[in-house]
Structure formats: structure tokens, C-alpha cells
Design an enzyme around this catalytic site. Structure first.
Site, mmCIF file in Angstrom:
data_model
loop_
_atom_site.group_PDB
_atom_site.id
_atom_site.type_symbol
_atom_site.label_atom_id
_atom_site.label_comp_id
_atom_site.label_asym_id
_atom_site.label_seq_id
_atom_site.Cartn_x
_atom_site.Cartn_y
_atom_site.Cartn_z
ATOM 1 N N SER A 11 -47.322 24.074 15.509
ATOM 2 C CA SER A 11 -46.477 24.437 14.372
ATOM 3 C C SER A 11 -45.665 25.697 14.650
ATOM 4 O O SER A 11 -46.094 26.588 15.401
ATOM 5 C CB SER A 11 -47.351 24.670 13.138
ATOM 6 O OG SER A 11 -48.028 23.481 12.783
ATOM 7 N N ALA A 15 0.826 -1.210 0.000
ATOM 8 C CA ALA A 15 0.000 0.000 0.000
ATOM 9 C C ALA A 15 0.858 1.257 0.000
ATOM 10 O O ALA A 15 0.433 2.308 0.486
ATOM 11 C CB ALA A 15 -0.928 -0.004 1.215
ATOM 12 N N ARG A 64 -2.650 8.684 -10.506
ATOM 13 C CA ARG A 64 -3.795 8.799 -11.401
ATOM 14 C C ARG A 64 -5.076 9.164 -10.660
ATOM 15 O O ARG A 64 -6.055 9.602 -11.278
ATOM 16 C CB ARG A 64 -3.979 7.501 -12.183
ATOM 17 C CG ARG A 64 -2.892 7.262 -13.245
ATOM 18 C CD ARG A 64 -2.964 5.871 -13.817
ATOM 19 N NE ARG A 64 -4.259 5.588 -14.414
ATOM 20 C CZ ARG A 64 -4.659 4.365 -14.778
ATOM 21 N NH1 ARG A 64 -3.843 3.329 -14.577
ATOM 22 N NH2 ARG A 64 -5.845 4.188 -15.317
ATOM 23 N N TYR A 113 -27.994 24.630 20.292
ATOM 24 C CA TYR A 113 -26.585 25.052 20.310
ATOM 25 C C TYR A 113 -26.505 26.544 20.541
ATOM 26 O O TYR A 113 -27.095 27.340 19.801
ATOM 27 C CB TYR A 113 -25.935 24.672 18.970
ATOM 28 C CG TYR A 113 -24.466 24.977 18.875
ATOM 29 C CD1 TYR A 113 -23.562 24.533 19.834
ATOM 30 C CD2 TYR A 113 -23.966 25.687 17.792
ATOM 31 C CE1 TYR A 113 -22.206 24.797 19.736
ATOM 32 C CE2 TYR A 113 -22.602 25.962 17.676
ATOM 33 C CZ TYR A 113 -21.735 25.520 18.651
ATOM 34 O OH TYR A 113 -20.399 25.786 18.538
#
Length: 435
Positions: A383, A9, A15, A365
Site C-alpha cells: 500500500s 446540414a 436555438r 509523466y
């Protein structure tokens, strides 16, 4: 003694036109070398990976396997020889493989090892539809391997041969390292070719044979196009396995699996679904079109999508519903709960039977830390509600539409947190003409 393996490896993979090592490019959500390592671990008792210099990411990816470094890239034969200090004293067989041949199966590797018992050296070969630039396997009159000629060194007649080298060999450790030390670099590239051990083996009176395997397993990956071809081949196998396991796929070619996707029986997959790593889907789940799942668990009988996104840490309990354009992250949606429209639920615990109205978001957050939102069983969130964490909405509580909830809501309570509507008579649109 069980056989050992050397995985080469160290190549740069020019390429691929990439800053990362070629063998770290993913297939089905996993670096290609990991696919090969998984197959090798079923056959070989010891694995040594040969990497190039300055490849810390690759060394981390193959840990805890042993790693050796090829300091100079002088060819595949030279690379394999770098494992000699580690395996030179091995008393069994050693196979040499390439990290960019990731789809070789354990069954094929077992056939390679088994064939070695009746030959001095065994290699894997294939008959690809387009032999291209593969090295050609030249057989003698006894159908044994006479030599391998690299495409760059082959004559026109040799390039017409259909049997191609897959790059994998197996031989006794002592013989292999002796042959590797004897090969030269008198070729077009001035490199030490691994395939030249065949000449050394035959010169020593050893029988060399080829074991043929399907091209789909043995194809090498040297470019982005070949990576895409390998991905397509792998996906075909994963889809076939999913359907054999009891999943229904309305348009199989549009579903993308990860290597570790787990599907139960009677799962229905609509078109254009993407599975990232770490997804488990239990029996009887329906996943509707254009949904994206990763790092989540979807339990029995739940319905997901269309156009849903489940992010890591999400658990969908039995028979819950996640509807269109709903995103969940690190959230548990309780049994039978519903979030059917246009919502973001992050870092939340949502109780069984709760109903999340369209446009609901958890504001989890604050720019520094993530905070949790808890919604009790049977609660109803109207909603266009914003739940500013940390906050708790109690069981069976009702939150009015358009609310911004910053304080806890007790069980069975109604919370309204929005500006009072003001109506100013005669203050409507007074412009001239039509709008």
C-alpha cells in the site's frame, strides 16, 4: 441505379445557442449527423452533404462524403438545389434529408424508396403527440398529399391537423431539380421551402404520397431540450438491445451507453454506469455501480468497480479485478490480477496474478513525456507505493508499503524504499487541556 441522398446540414441552429454546428452535437457519443449517415449508407449508393460557409469541422466530420456549400441561407429548397451540379445527371431517385433528424432507421428509408416506385414524389410523415410547430401535411380526398403548410403560414384549422411533415422526400433526380428550380419564396419568411416541390409535382400531374413512420425516428432536434429527448430515446433502444443480447441491468434507466458499446453474454451491469466510445465488454463481466469506461477492453469474467474509471488504451485481462476508486489509463491488467483500492495505474503492464495495494500510483509523466511501468507476474505491491517510471518490478517481487521505487526490482526480490522510522521518547503532545 441505386438511389442517392442529399443531407441538408447548413443551418446555424441558433436555438442550440452553440458555437458549433447543430448537427455536430453528440448523441450516444457520436455527432448526430453520423447516426443519419450510417442509416443512409445502408440504402443510398451516393451521399451529398450540404453545409454552410465556414464549417470546416462539419466538413471534416462527414468526410469522405461529397460536400457542397450553401453560400447564402435562403431556405431548405435553395439548400437542396446546391446539390444539382453533383446529382443533376443522376439517373435514379434522390432523397432529401435533414441532418438534425438523426434517428431515422434504414428500414424507414427503404420504405420511402420502395413507395417511390408507385408515386412521383414520396415524403415521410408522422403523428407526434404534440404537433407543435411542425409543418402540417394536408391530404386530399384520395388520401394523397395535397400540400404542406408551414406552421408560420398555417390557419387555425390547418394547425389542428395531426399529420406532420418530417422533412424527408424522395423523387426522380431530374424531376426533383426541375421542381426546386421552379419554387418561389412568397411566404412569411421569404425563403425557398423544400416542401413547395409538392405543389410543383402535383401541377405536373404527379402522384404525391406520404409514408408514416414513428415520431421517435422522425423527431427534429432544434434545441438542447430536444437533443436531450433524442438522447433518451436512443438510450432506450440501446438498453433494450443490450438486454436482448444477454446483459442483465439492475437499473437500466441509469446506465448510459455509447453508440458503439459492445457487450457479451451474461454481463451484469449495476446502477449508474457510463460507457464512453470504444468499449468492449466480454462474457461474464460484472461492472459495479458508478463506474466510467471509455476506449477499453474488459475480458471474460473480470470485475470492475464500484467507482472505477477505465480510460482509453486499458485492457483488463480475464478474471482480473478493478476495485473502488481505481483509475487505469493505457494499462494492461493481467489475468487474475487485482487492483482493489484507491490507485492510479497509467502506462503500465501488470502481470497475471499481481496484487496492487491500496494507494499505489505509477508516476508515469515527467512533464514532457510518458513513461512505462512494468510489474511482473505474481508481484505484490504494498500500500501507498509510488512507482517512478520508467521502472520494472520483477515477477513475484515484493514491494514494501510506503515505498518510492525509482530503480528496477529483480524477480523474487524484496524492495524497501522509505525513510527509517525514528522514535523520540518524551516528545509527544505536551499541550494543555484536551485535544
Amino acid at each position: 441505379m441505386s438511389p442517392a441522398a442529399i443531407i441538408l446540414a447548413a443551418g446555424l441552429g441558433t436555438r442550440m445557442r452553440s458555437a458549433q454546428p447543430k448537427v455536430l452535437h453528440p448523441l450516444a457519443g457520436q455527432p448526430m449527423i453520423q447516426h443519419l449517415l450510417s442509416a443512409c449508407e445502408a440504402v443510398f449508393g451516393r451521399i451529398v452533404v450540404v453545409v454552410g460557409p465556414d464549417m470546416p469541422a462539419l466538413e471534416d466530420a462527414v468526410a469522405p462524403r461529397e460536400v457542397v456549400v450553401q453560400r447564402e441561407r435562403l431556405g431548405t429548397g435553395h439548400a437542396a438545389l446546391q446539390a444539382a451540379p453533383s446529382l443533376g445527371g443522376h439517373q435514379g431517385d434522390v432523397a432529401v434529408l435533414y441532418g438534425d433528424n438523426p434517428l431515422i432507421s434504414a428500414a424507414t428509408l427503404q420504405a420511402l424508396v420502395a413507395a417511390r416506385q408507385s408515386a412521383g414524389l414520396v415524403l415521410l410523415a408522422m403523428r407526434p403527440a404534440d404537433p407543435g410547430r411542425y409543418g402540417r401535411v394536408v391530404l386530399d380526398k384520395k388520401s394523397e398529399v395535397a400540400r404542406i403548410v408551414e406552421w408560420a403560414d398555417a390557419t387555425a384549422e390547418e394547425r389542428a391537423i395531426g399529420l406532420c411533415n418530417a422533412g424527408v422526400i424522395c423523387a426522380p433526380a431530374q424531376d426533383l431539380f426541375c421542381w426546386l428550380g421552379a419554387i418561389g419564396n412568397n411566404n412569411a419568411k421569404g425563403e425557398y421551402y423544400l416542401t413547395d416541390v409538392i405543389q410543383e409535382a402535383r401541377a405536373g400531374g404527379k402522384r404525391v404520397v406520404a409514408v408514416e413512420a414513428p415520431e421517435a425516428e422522425l423527431r427534429g432536434i432544434n434545441s438542447r431540450a430536444e437533443l436531450a429527448q433524442a438522447e433518451a430515446e436512443l438510450q432506450r433502444g440501446l438498453r433494450a438491445a443490450a438486454m436482448a443480447g444477454g446483459a442483465t441491468m439492475l437499473s437500466p434507466e441509469t446506465v448510459h451507453f455509447c453508440h458503439d458499446t459492445k457487450l457479451g453474454a451474461d454481463v451484469l451491469l449495476e446502477p449508474n454506469i457510463f460507457f464512453g466510445p470504444g468499449v468492449t465488454v466480454e462474457d461474464g463481466v460484472t461492472i459495479r455501480a458508478f463506474s466510467h469506461l471509455e476506449g477499453c477492453v474488459v475480458k471474460q469474467g473480470a470485475v470492475i468497480g464500484p467507482y472505477a474509471r477505465l480510460r482509453p488504451g486499458t485492457i483488463i485481462e480475464p478474471h482480473a479485478h478493478v476495485g473502488n476508486f481505481v483509475e487505469l489509463k493505457a494499462t494492461t491488467l493481467g489475468a487474475g490480477a487485482k487492483a482493489n483500492h484507491l490507485s492510479y495505474l497509467g502506462d503500465a503492464m501488470i502481470g497475471a496474478g499481481a496484487n496492487i495495494g491500496a494507494g499505489t500510483i505509477t508516476c508515469n509523466y515527467d512533464g514532457v513525456a510518458k513513461h512505462r511501468t512494468e510489474i511482473g507476474e505474481g508481484a505484490f505491491i504494498g500500500s501507498d507505493t509510488a512507482l517512478v517510471a520508467p521502472v520494472r518490478v520483477g515477477a513475484r517481487a515484493l514491494v514494501a508499503a510506503g515505498s518510492v521505487i525509482t530503480d528496477d526490482v529483480p524477480d523474487d526480490a524484496l524492495a524497501i524504499a522509505r525513510g527509517r522510522q525514528a522514535v523520540k521518547p518524551g516528545r509527544g503532545f505536551k499541550g494543555k487541556g484536551k485535544r
